[in-house]
Design a protein around this motif. Structure first.
Motif: not given
Length: 122
Positions: A9-23
């Motif tokens: 999960l740490e690797a995935a979260n580092a590679a894939v940007p988290k965005i908001t529902s508005d974005q």
């Protein structure tokens, strides 16, 4: 060396940007975006999905995303922006990392369905 889910999960979260529902809603409005619900079928049946989202359970993602697979879904196109969600954000993070590894460049994790469903019509 064994890898734990936490490390994955740490690797995935580092590679894939988290965005908001508005974005996410803005990206969808701009077009050329694929929204993917990676929850299991019973979860989708119980709560519905985001309008226009493609449902591909996490276990089938690689097969649907790979153009060489007999199970390929033509909705998957490496030129599109891909937005993923699941129930709480973990599976969508892992799914996003897999898509990045497969050559998809514009991949984002909006997190959990419950967090997003209020911002976008189902």
């Amino acid at each position: 060396m064994a890898t734990s889910v936490k490390q994955m999960l740490e690797a995935a979260n580092a590679a894939v940007p988290k965005i908001t529902s508005d974005q996410a809603a803005e990206m969808i409005k701009n077009g050329d975006t694929l929204v993917v619900d990676v929850r299991d079928a019973p979860e989708v049946a119980a709560s519905g999905k985001i309008a226009g989202a493609v449902h591909v359970s996490r276990g089938m993602l690689e097969f649907r995303a790979d153009p060489e697979s007999p199970y390929h879904d033509k909705a998957f196109d490496k030129t599109k922006t891909v937005i993923l969600y699941c129930a709480s954000g973990g599976r969508s993070a892992l799914a996003g990392k897999v898509l990045k590894d497969m050559g998809y460049d514009k991949v984002y994790n909006v997190g959990g369905f419950k967090d997003w469903s209020g911002a976008v019509e189902k």
